[in-house]
Write an enzyme that holds these catalytic residues in place. Structure first.
Site, PDB file in Angstrom:
ATOM      1  N   CYS A  51       0.874  -1.189   0.000  1.00 35.46           N
ATOM      2  CA  CYS A  51       0.000   0.000   0.000  1.00 35.46           C
ATOM      3  C   CYS A  51       0.903   1.228   0.000  1.00 35.46           C
ATOM      4  O   CYS A  51       1.694   1.408  -0.921  1.00 35.46           O
ATOM      5  CB  CYS A  51      -0.970  -0.030   1.170  1.00 35.46           C
ATOM      6  SG  CYS A  51      -0.187  -0.204   2.781  1.00 35.46           S
ATOM      7  N   ARG A  64      -2.145  -0.846   5.415  1.00 31.04           N
ATOM      8  CA  ARG A  64      -3.373  -1.382   4.834  1.00 31.04           C
ATOM      9  C   ARG A  64      -3.121  -2.758   4.224  1.00 31.04           C
ATOM     10  O   ARG A  64      -3.981  -3.640   4.264  1.00 31.04           O
ATOM     11  CB  ARG A  64      -3.902  -0.412   3.753  1.00 31.04           C
ATOM     12  CG  ARG A  64      -4.519   0.851   4.318  1.00 31.04           C
ATOM     13  CD  ARG A  64      -4.839   1.853   3.230  1.00 31.04           C
ATOM     14  NE  ARG A  64      -3.650   2.534   2.721  1.00 31.04           N
ATOM     15  CZ  ARG A  64      -3.664   3.494   1.802  1.00 31.04           C
ATOM     16  NH1 ARG A  64      -4.814   3.871   1.275  1.00 31.04           N
ATOM     17  NH2 ARG A  64      -2.557   4.079   1.412  1.00 31.04           N
TER      18      ARG A  64
END
Lengths: 154, 288
Positions: free
Chosen positions: B246, B251
Site C-alpha cells: 500500500c 493497509r
C-alpha cells in the site's frame, strides 16, 4: 513554540486555540481534543439531509466527512460538517475547530491557513493517511470559502 | 457457545474471536486485549475494559531508522503489557481492524503464535452496546524472552518485488483507485511523507483493502465472498507467491491477513516499504 509569520497571519480564534494546545502535554492535548470532539453537532437539517451528496464529501477522508457552507446574514460563511464514521473522533474534533475558528472569517484568511495546522492541532502522532484526511477537511472548507467569495463578488 | 465462524468457511478461523467470546474473557489473565488504531484519540476516548494500547508509530517503529522495532524492543513492549509468549493477544481497533492487522503482522514476525483479531473490531463492539472505559489498565511485567524477528516468510523487500515483477507473480495494490492511478500522492505540506512519483508497481492488481470487510458490520466477509473477490475477480490462485503493498505497509497487512488466514493462501508477503519506497526509487518501473 514561537510563532512563524504564517502562523501570525492565522485567523485569531484558530491561532488562540493552537497556542492553547501548544501549552499542553500530550495527554492533556488528547483530553482537550476529545472534549472538543464531544461538542460536535452534525449539519442542521435545514442545510442538508441524508443521503448526503457526494459533491460534499471530503476527498481522501477515511472518516467519511462532508462539508457545507451557509451564508451569514451579516456576511461571511458558517461551516457545517457530517462525519459518518462513528469512530472518527479526530475528524469530529477538527470539524468543531474549523467551524468555531473559521466561520465568519474573510475568505482570503481562510485560504491562507496552511495544511500544517493539522499537525499543530493534533501533534506529530498522526499517521500520514490520517493527516491527509484531516487536511482534506481544511481544504474543503477553503474551497467553500473561495466559492462563497465568488458568489458574493468578493 | 456456537462457533460464529464455522459457517463462514475460513481456512484458519482460530485466528478470529467474536465479541461474544471476548466479552466472556475480558478478565481472563491468559488473554490480553490490545487496541491499535489509526486515530490517536480513539483509545483514550474509551476502550474495552482491560485493553491496553499499542500505537504503531510510538510502539512498533524503530525510533530512528525506517524499520520496525527489533526483538529487544518487542520483548519490552510485550512484557510491559504483562504479555508472555503464552498469553493470547486479542487485537482490535478502528478502521475495520486495519491497524490491528498491522500489529498482528508484527506479532507474527516475532513468532507470537497466540494472536487473534476481534472480528468487527471497535465498530461492532460499540454497536452491540458493549462496555467501554477510559480507565487505562496497568499489568505486572511478564517474562518475554527476546525473540528473533523473522523477515523471511511474510515480509517482502524491494529486491523481492523486482524478482516478483520479473517472475510475473502477482502483486496486490490495496490502496485507493486514486492512489493506484497516481492521482493522489500526499498531502500538501507533507511532501516528505509521500512519494515523488505516482502510479503502481507494474502488473499490480488494485483491490482496495476494505473490500474484504462488510462496511455495515465491520466483520470480515465470508470466505465465499472473499474467494469471489480475490480468486474469481482478480485471478489469484492459492499456490501463488503474492506480495501485497500500500503506502507504508499498514493497509496491506490487512489484505495479507485476509489472504493468509481467511482464504488460506500459504505464500503471501507484505511489502512494508510499499509506495513510499517504490515511488521514490530512482529508476524503478511504474505503471499508471
Amino acid at each position: 513554540m514561537p510563532r512563524s509569520s504564517a502562523e501570525a497571519a492565522l485567523p485569531p480564534r484558530l491561532l488562540e486555540l493552537i497556542e492553547t494546545l501548544d501549552g499542553l502535554d500530550r495527554g492533556e492535548r488528547v483530553e482537550a481534543l476529545i472534549s472538543i470532539a464531544e461538542r460536535f453537532r452534525e449539519v442542521p437539517e435545514r442545510v442538508a439531509r441524508r443521503p448526503f451528496p457526494e459533491a460534499r464529501r471530503v476527498p481522501g477522508c477515511e472518516s467519511q466527512a462532508f462539508v457545507w457552507s451557509e451564508e451569514r446574514a451579516e456576511g461571511g460563511l458558517d461551516f457545517h460538517f457530517a462525519v459518518e464514521n462513528p469512530q472518527g473522533i479526530s475528524a469530529r474534533a477538527l470539524a468543531v475547530i474549523l467551524a468555531d475558528t473559521l466561520s465568519g472569517e474573510r475568505p482570503e484568511a481562510i485560504a491562507a491557513v496552511p495544511a500544517e495546522v493539522v499537525e499543530r492541532i493534533f501533534g506529530p502522532e498522526l499517521s500520514t493517511g490520517k493527516s491527509l484526511g484531516l487536511a482534506g477537511m481544511l481544504q474543503s472548507v477553503q474551497r467553500e470559502a473561495r466559492r462563497g467569495a465568488v458568489r458574493s463578488g468578493g | 457457545m456456537p462457533d460464529p465462524f464455522a459457517a463462514r468457511g475460513y481456512a484458519r478461523p482460530e485466528v478470529l474471536v467474536s465479541s461474544e467470546w471476548l466479552a466472556e474473557h475480558l478478565g481472563d489473565p491468559e488473554v490480553r486485549v490490545v487496541e491499535s488504531n489509526e486515530d490517536p484519540l480513539v483509545y483514550p476516548s474509551g476502550h474495552l475494559p482491560g485493553a491496553v494500547e499499542i500505537d504503531w508509530l510510538r510502539d512498533l517503529n524503530d525510533p530512528l531508522r525506517r524499520e520496525m522495532l527489533d526483538g529487544e524492543r518487542f520483548a519490552r513492549l510485550m512484557s510491559g503489557h504483562g504479555v508472555s509468549p503464552a498469553t493470547t493477544v486479542v487485537l482490535y481497533g478502528d478502521q475495520n481492524n486495519w491497524w490491528a492487522c498491522y500489529a498482528f503482522w508484527i506479532l507474527q514476525l516475532f513468532g507470537h503464535a497466540r494472536a487473534r483479531v476481534l472480528d468487527g473490531g471497535r465498530l461492532k463492539w460499540l454497536r452491540e452496546g458493549r462496555p467501554v472505559t477510559r480507565e487505562v489498565p496497568s499489568y505486572a511485567p511478564a517474562d518475554y524472552p527476546v525473540p528473533r524477528r523473522d523477515d523471511s516468510r511474510i515480509r517482502a523487500f524491494r529486491a523481492q518485488v523486482f524478482d516478483q515483477i520479473a517472475a510475473g507473480w502477482p502483486l496486490v495494490d490495496v490502496r485507493s483507485p486514486e492512489e493506484y492511478r497516481g492521482e493522489r500522492l500526499h498531502m500538501p505540506g507533507y511532501p516528505n511523507e509521500g512519494a515523488l512519483r505516482g502510479g503502481h508497481i507494474p502488473g499490480a492488481r488494485n483491490v482496495p483493502w476494505a473490500r474484504a470487510v462488510d462496511a455495515e458490520t465491520g466483520e470480515f466477509l465470508p470466505a465465499a465472498a472473499l474467494a469471489r473477490l480475490y480468486l474469481e475477480e482478480q485471478g489469484l490462485k492459492r499456490g501463488d507467491e503474492i506480495i501485497a503493498y500500500c503506502r507504508i505497509g499498514e493497509r496491506s497487512s490487512h489484505t495479507w491477513f485476509v489472504l493468509t488466514y481467511l482464504l488460506g493462501f500459504p505464500r503471501v508477503r507484505n511489502y512494508d516499504g510499499s509506495w513510499t519506497e517504490w515511488g521514490n526509487l530512482v529508476g524503478a518501473p511504474i505503471e499508471r
